[in-house]
Design a protein around this motif. Sequence first.
Motif, mmCIF file in Angstrom:
data_model
loop_
_atom_site.group_PDB
_atom_site.id
_atom_site.type_symbol
_atom_site.label_atom_id
_atom_site.label_comp_id
_atom_site.label_asym_id
_atom_site.label_seq_id
_atom_site.Cartn_x
_atom_site.Cartn_y
_atom_site.Cartn_z
ATOM 1 N N GLY A 1 0.811 -1.213 0.000
ATOM 2 C CA GLY A 1 0.000 0.000 0.000
ATOM 3 C C GLY A 1 0.845 1.265 0.000
ATOM 4 N N ALA A 2 0.264 2.319 -0.578
ATOM 5 C CA ALA A 2 0.844 3.672 -0.545
ATOM 6 C C ALA A 2 2.273 3.725 -1.077
ATOM 7 C CB ALA A 2 0.775 4.249 0.867
ATOM 8 N N ASN A 3 2.515 3.062 -2.185
ATOM 9 C CA ASN A 3 3.829 3.117 -2.829
ATOM 10 C C ASN A 3 3.881 4.368 -3.714
ATOM 11 O OD1 ASN A 3 6.392 2.314 -3.632
ATOM 12 N ND2 ASN A 3 5.657 0.795 -5.102
ATOM 13 N N LYS A 4 3.845 5.501 -3.079
ATOM 14 C CA LYS A 4 3.519 6.772 -3.732
ATOM 15 C C LYS A 4 4.592 7.311 -4.660
ATOM 16 C CE LYS A 4 0.382 8.235 -0.035
ATOM 17 N NZ LYS A 4 0.081 9.286 0.986
ATOM 18 N N HIS A 5 5.790 6.858 -4.522
ATOM 19 C CA HIS A 5 6.884 7.395 -5.347
ATOM 20 C C HIS A 5 7.190 6.500 -6.555
ATOM 21 C CE1 HIS A 5 7.684 10.507 -2.399
ATOM 22 N NE2 HIS A 5 7.670 9.584 -1.455
ATOM 23 N N SER A 6 6.260 5.614 -6.888
ATOM 24 C CA SER A 6 6.494 4.661 -7.969
ATOM 25 C C SER A 6 5.799 5.070 -9.255
ATOM 26 C CB SER A 6 5.995 3.273 -7.547
ATOM 27 O OG SER A 6 4.581 3.247 -7.488
ATOM 28 N N ILE B 1 -1.891 -13.934 0.329
ATOM 29 C CA ILE B 1 -3.027 -13.105 0.709
ATOM 30 C C ILE B 1 -3.607 -12.416 -0.527
ATOM 31 C CG2 ILE B 1 -1.649 -11.015 1.157
ATOM 32 C CD1 ILE B 1 -3.336 -10.649 3.741
ATOM 33 N N ASP B 2 -4.897 -12.149 -0.529
ATOM 34 C CA ASP B 2 -5.493 -11.379 -1.623
ATOM 35 C C ASP B 2 -4.733 -10.070 -1.792
ATOM 36 O OD1 ASP B 2 -7.459 -13.250 -2.187
ATOM 37 O OD2 ASP B 2 -8.975 -12.267 -0.947
ATOM 38 N N ASN B 3 -4.541 -9.658 -3.053
ATOM 39 C CA ASN B 3 -3.719 -8.478 -3.270
ATOM 40 C C ASN B 3 -4.220 -7.654 -4.454
ATOM 41 O OD1 ASN B 3 -2.839 -9.902 -5.556
ATOM 42 N ND2 ASN B 3 -1.087 -10.756 -4.458
ATOM 43 N N PHE B 4 -3.487 -6.603 -4.728
ATOM 44 C CA PHE B 4 -3.767 -5.725 -5.867
ATOM 45 C C PHE B 4 -3.212 -6.389 -7.117
ATOM 46 C CE2 PHE B 4 -2.219 -2.291 -8.689
ATOM 47 C CZ PHE B 4 -3.409 -1.645 -8.948
ATOM 48 N N GLU C 1 3.651 -7.884 11.001
ATOM 49 C CA GLU C 1 3.818 -8.784 12.139
ATOM 50 C C GLU C 1 2.604 -9.701 12.281
ATOM 51 O OE1 GLU C 1 5.578 -10.840 14.954
ATOM 52 O OE2 GLU C 1 6.576 -9.159 13.938
ATOM 53 N N GLN C 2 1.415 -9.148 12.100
ATOM 54 C CA GLN C 2 0.192 -9.948 12.120
ATOM 55 C C GLN C 2 0.231 -11.020 11.033
ATOM 56 O OE1 GLN C 2 -3.287 -7.580 11.304
ATOM 57 N NE2 GLN C 2 -4.597 -9.355 10.983
ATOM 58 N N ASP C 3 0.685 -10.627 9.852
ATOM 59 C CA ASP C 3 0.734 -11.580 8.748
ATOM 60 C C ASP C 3 1.781 -12.664 8.979
ATOM 61 O OD1 ASP C 3 -1.348 -10.466 7.288
ATOM 62 O OD2 ASP C 3 -0.026 -9.031 6.300
ATOM 63 N N LYS D 1 -4.227 1.627 -0.190
ATOM 64 C CA LYS D 1 -3.541 1.028 0.955
ATOM 65 C C LYS D 1 -3.332 -0.476 0.771
ATOM 66 C CE LYS D 1 -7.902 0.516 3.482
ATOM 67 N NZ LYS D 1 -8.661 0.891 4.690
ATOM 68 N N ALA D 2 -3.813 -1.025 -0.356
ATOM 69 C CA ALA D 2 -3.716 -2.471 -0.630
ATOM 70 C C ALA D 2 -4.230 -3.239 0.580
ATOM 71 C CB ALA D 2 -2.303 -2.841 -1.027
ATOM 72 N N VAL D 3 -3.439 -4.165 1.123
ATOM 73 C CA VAL D 3 -3.852 -4.836 2.363
ATOM 74 C C VAL D 3 -2.999 -4.355 3.533
ATOM 75 C CG1 VAL D 3 -4.773 -6.850 1.189
ATOM 76 C CG2 VAL D 3 -2.384 -6.866 1.899
ATOM 77 N N ASP D 4 -2.285 -3.249 3.320
ATOM 78 C CA ASP D 4 -1.525 -2.563 4.377
ATOM 79 C C ASP D 4 -0.503 -3.477 5.049
ATOM 80 O OD1 ASP D 4 -0.830 -0.299 5.850
ATOM 81 O OD2 ASP D 4 -2.230 -0.783 7.472
#
Length: 431
Positions: free
Chosen positions: A28-33, A383-386, A59-61, A50-53
Motif C-alpha cells: 500500500g501507498a507506494n507513492k513514489h512509484s 493473501i489477496d492483493n492488488f 507482524e500480524q501476517d 492502501k492495498a492490504v496494508d
Amino acid sequence: MPTTMDTFLKFPENFLWGSAVSGHQIEGANKHSDWWHWELATPEQPESGKAVDYWNRFEQDHELLAAMGHQAFRIGIEWARVEPRKGEFDRTAIENYRRMLASLRRHGIQVCLTLHHWVLPRWVAEQGDWTNPDTVEQFLRYVEFIVDELGDFPDLWITLNEPMVALLAGNISGDFPPQRRSIPAFRTCSRNMLRAHAGAYALIHKRRPDARVGIAMAYPYLEAWGTPGLRGWYERRTEHFTRTLLFRAWDRSVHTGRLHPFFGKGKIDGLEDSIDFCGINYYFRMSLRFSLRKWNKGFLDIDSIPRGVETTDMGWQIWPEGLAHILSEVWARYGKPIYITENGIADADDQKRPGYMTGHLKQIHTALQEGLPVEGYFHWSFIDNFEWKEGFSMKFGLVEVDPADPELKRTPRPSAQLYSRIIRDRGFTSS
C-alpha cells in the motif's frame, strides 16, 4: 475416506514449502512509484491505495504464516520506497524492511527476496525507464544498498520477476506502464534488463559469496490448437515463435551470455550462467488458434478454451500437465536446481483452488521421482492483493481480505488449511 486406490505422495524432508507476494501488490501507498502515478493518471485503472496494508501489518501476517506452517516467504523490496528521489535513500523505509525480515527470522520463516517486481521509482520512469542505459547503474547502486543493509536475511535472492512479461506488456502490447508500442524500445529495455541482472548477480556474490541467486521467469505452457491444413501449420509456427519470445530467447541469453537475435547482437559480460537456481512461475496453458477475425492479433485467438478444460476467474486454462513439460524443459536447458516461485489461481469461491494446488503438486512429485531437483514451492499468493490491471477483483490469496473492510480482516480460506496439512504431512493423498 481414502480408498485402496489412493496413494500418499510424500515429498522430501528438505523440500521447502512457502507462499509468495510482491511489495506493490500488498504494502500500500507506494507513492513514489511509476505504477502509483499511472494508477492515479489513468481513469479506467484501479488504484492500489492502501492495498492490504502489509507495510504496517506485517507482524500480524507473519504470525499467521507461522501458524499456517509456512516455512518460507517470498517477499519483494520496492525500489521506489528505498530511493524515492534520485540518490536519496530513505532510512525510515529501509528500517521498516529490516523489521519485516527480522520478524520473519524470529518466526522461523526463510526469506526469498525479490529485488525488482516490475515497479520502478517515478524518477527512473521520467528519465526513460529501462530505455536509459543509466538505469542499469542506478539499479545496481540500489541493489548494492540492499545487499549491504539487508544481506544477512535472504536465503534466496531473485533479481528480476517475470522480466519478459513486463517488457512485452510495457513496450509491445502497451498494457502496462510506460504503455509503449515500440520494438526498438523493447529491444533496448531487454538488453538493459539483462545487463542489470548480470550486474546484480555479480554484486550479490561479491558481497555474499554463498548467496543463491536466480530469476523468477513466467513459463506458460503453449499449445497449437490443432486446426487441419495450412491453418494448423500457422498455429504450430506461431507456437514456436511465441514460446521463443516469452521465455526461450531470454533463457538462451542468460545461459550462453550472448544476446538472442530478438534482443540484438553481442555478448554481455557476466551474463553467462548467471543463475544458481531456476525460478519457475507457472499458471496456465494457452491454446493458439488461427482466426481470420483476429487479424489485428496476428490471426491468433488465444482466448479459446478446449472443450472440457476448466478455467480460473482470470479465464486462464487450468492445465497442471503443462508444468511437467516446463520442468523438463528448464532442467534440460540449465541443469540447475528449481524452485516453483509462483503457482496459484484466481478463485473467489475457493472451489477450484484445492484441486489446482494438488494437481500441480502431483506434477512436481512426479518430476522429483524422475530425478529433477525441484527444491521448493511458493504458492501465489499468501493473501489477496492488488492484481495490477484487475485491481482487487481477482482473488489469488490463501488468505481472504476485503480491501473495503476498514479493519482489513485476514481470514484463511479452506484451501489455506489444506495447504497447511500438506506442509505438516510433507505430502498428500492422491487418487
